[in-house]
Design a protein around this motif. Structure first.
Motif, PDB file in Angstrom:
ATOM      1  N   ALA A  93       0.830  -1.210   0.000  1.00 37.46           N
ATOM      2  CA  ALA A  93       0.000   0.000   0.000  1.00 37.46           C
ATOM      3  C   ALA A  93       0.863   1.259   0.000  1.00 37.46           C
ATOM      4  N   LEU A  94       1.926   1.267   0.790  1.00 35.61           N
ATOM      5  CA  LEU A  94       2.808   2.433   0.836  1.00 35.61           C
ATOM      6  C   LEU A  94       3.500   2.657  -0.503  1.00 35.61           C
ATOM      7  N   GLU A  95       3.918   1.581  -1.145  1.00 27.46           N
ATOM      8  CA  GLU A  95       4.570   1.715  -2.441  1.00 27.46           C
ATOM      9  C   GLU A  95       3.622   2.318  -3.476  1.00 27.46           C
ATOM     10  N   LEU A  96       2.374   1.900  -3.475  1.00 23.65           N
ATOM     11  CA  LEU A  96       1.392   2.456  -4.399  1.00 23.65           C
ATOM     12  C   LEU A  96       1.149   3.939  -4.119  1.00 23.65           C
ATOM     13  N   HIS A 101     -18.589  10.915  15.339  1.00 23.01           N
ATOM     14  CA  HIS A 101     -18.130  11.219  13.990  1.00 23.01           C
ATOM     15  C   HIS A 101     -18.159   9.953  13.135  1.00 23.01           C
ATOM     16  N   SER A 102     -18.618  10.091  11.909  1.00 16.55           N
ATOM     17  CA  SER A 102     -18.642   8.969  10.966  1.00 16.55           C
ATOM     18  C   SER A 102     -17.491   9.108   9.981  1.00 16.55           C
ATOM     19  N   PRO A 103     -16.776   8.034   9.710  1.00 14.83           N
ATOM     20  CA  PRO A 103     -15.652   8.128   8.770  1.00 14.83           C
ATOM     21  C   PRO A 103     -16.121   8.456   7.361  1.00 14.83           C
ATOM     22  N   ASP A 104     -15.264   9.130   6.606  1.00 20.57           N
ATOM     23  CA  ASP A 104     -15.543   9.419   5.206  1.00 20.57           C
ATOM     24  C   ASP A 104     -15.374   8.184   4.339  1.00 20.57           C
ATOM     25  N   LEU A 105     -14.629   7.215   4.873  1.00 21.50           N
ATOM     26  CA  LEU A 105     -14.373   5.981   4.129  1.00 21.50           C
ATOM     27  C   LEU A 105     -14.080   4.874   5.139  1.00 21.50           C
ATOM     28  N   ILE A 106     -14.628   3.683   4.894  1.00 22.28           N
ATOM     29  CA  ILE A 106     -14.336   2.504   5.709  1.00 22.28           C
ATOM     30  C   ILE A 106     -13.704   1.457   4.802  1.00 22.28           C
ATOM     31  N   VAL A 107     -12.549   0.938   5.208  1.00 23.00           N
ATOM     32  CA  VAL A 107     -11.843  -0.062   4.400  1.00 23.00           C
ATOM     33  C   VAL A 107     -11.415  -1.222   5.296  1.00 23.00           C
ATOM     34  N   PRO A 108     -11.251  -2.416   4.721  1.00 21.24           N
ATOM     35  CA  PRO A 108     -10.813  -3.565   5.516  1.00 21.24           C
ATOM     36  C   PRO A 108      -9.307  -3.630   5.711  1.00 21.24           C
ATOM     37  N   ARG A 153      -5.895   1.818  -3.114  1.00 24.59           N
ATOM     38  CA  ARG A 153      -6.544   1.680  -4.422  1.00 24.59           C
ATOM     39  C   ARG A 153      -7.696   2.657  -4.582  1.00 24.59           C
ATOM     40  N   HIS A 154      -8.440   2.877  -3.500  1.00 23.27           N
ATOM     41  CA  HIS A 154      -9.558   3.841  -3.556  1.00 23.27           C
ATOM     42  C   HIS A 154      -9.033   5.241  -3.850  1.00 23.27           C
ATOM     43  N   LEU A 155      -7.991   5.669  -3.142  1.00 23.88           N
ATOM     44  CA  LEU A 155      -7.470   7.021  -3.361  1.00 23.88           C
ATOM     45  C   LEU A 155      -6.931   7.189  -4.772  1.00 23.88           C
ATOM     46  N   ILE A 156      -6.233   6.191  -5.275  1.00 23.82           N
ATOM     47  CA  ILE A 156      -5.654   6.295  -6.621  1.00 23.82           C
ATOM     48  C   ILE A 156      -6.752   6.306  -7.684  1.00 23.82           C
TER      49      ILE A 156
END
Length: 235
Positions: free
Chosen positions: A112-115, A215-222, A229-232
């Motif tokens: 993930a960091l490399e991406l 507060h509710s997160p703007d994005l939930i990921v596993p 991948r979502h940000l890219i």
């Protein structure tokens, strides 16, 4: 403002999978034995109690979310024992090493960091002790990915205090509204980042625990790879 967008990370529970136990009797038996070698008369039980009393005393009373500094605690204890306070960093790191049950990256962390670093500047905002977390990031081979690195022990307050996130933004020519933060705790990570004006993602790992927040997160990921991948894809 110019420059690449900024993505900020929590460390423990987000990038790094860690389990520690600072109350295990064997840990304090080893530390007390080391001190006895140096001429200090103490037991594991008395050292354990003195350490945590000193830790509580080190917390600033004026802060809503106070943070302590481990080397200050050890410096005061070593001085009381008639030993050199300059050994406080080594004692802090020794206690940490003895407390670790496991310390490892999550399987997807490096990928993930490399991406992400191909498109974003990466940084850290973490509730941690600087003398410990920098050594562990280097040990795990990911320290070089991050700048800035904002650590709560430097400021005497912890997340969700939004000032910590502000310190990170002050280092980078970007705005809060263009910045993402990801962590595993709804209160400290999501709430803190959103109070500072950042977008906040919650990494919801299996068996993970979190403190509640309105507060509710703007994005939930596993996991972090899903986040990357979502940000890219959204660029």
């Amino acid at each position: 403002m110019s420059g690449r967008p900024l993505v900020l990370f929590d460390v423990y529970g987000t990038l790094v999978d860690v389990h520690t136990d600072e109350h295990q009797p064997a840990l304090w038996q080893h530390l007390a034995q080391w001190l006895r070698y140096r001429g200090v008369a103490c037991t594991a039980e008395s050292l354990h109690k003195r350490y945590f009393v000193a830790m509580q005393a080190n917390l600033p009373a004026h802060e809503r979310y106070p943070e302590w500094q481990t080397e200050q605690v050890w410096a005061s204890l070593l001085a009381e024992f008639g030993l050199d306070p300059a050994e406080a960093v080594s004692m802090s790191q020794l206690l940490r090493v003895l407390s670790i049950k496991h310390l490892r990256l999550f399987p997807e962390t490096k990928q993930a960091l490399e991406l992400l670093r191909q498109h974003y500047q990466l940084g850290i905002v973490s509730d941690a002790q600087r003398v410990i977390v920098l050594a562990e990031l280097a040990e795990l081979g990911i320290g070089e990915y991050f700048a800035p690195i904002i650590i709560s022990s430097d400021y005497a307050y912890r997340k969700p205090d939004p000032r910590l996130f502000g310190h990170a933004l002050a280092h980078v020519p970007t705005s809060a509204t263009k910045t993402w933060y990801i962590g595993d705790n709804l209160l400290r990570d999501v709430q803190g980042a959103q109070l500072a004006g950042l977008h906040a993602a919650w990494v919801k790992r299996p068996q993970a625990t979190t403190e509640a927040s309105q507060h509710s997160p703007d994005l939930i990921v596993p996991d972090l790879l899903s986040f990357a991948r979502h940000l890219i894809e959204q660029r």
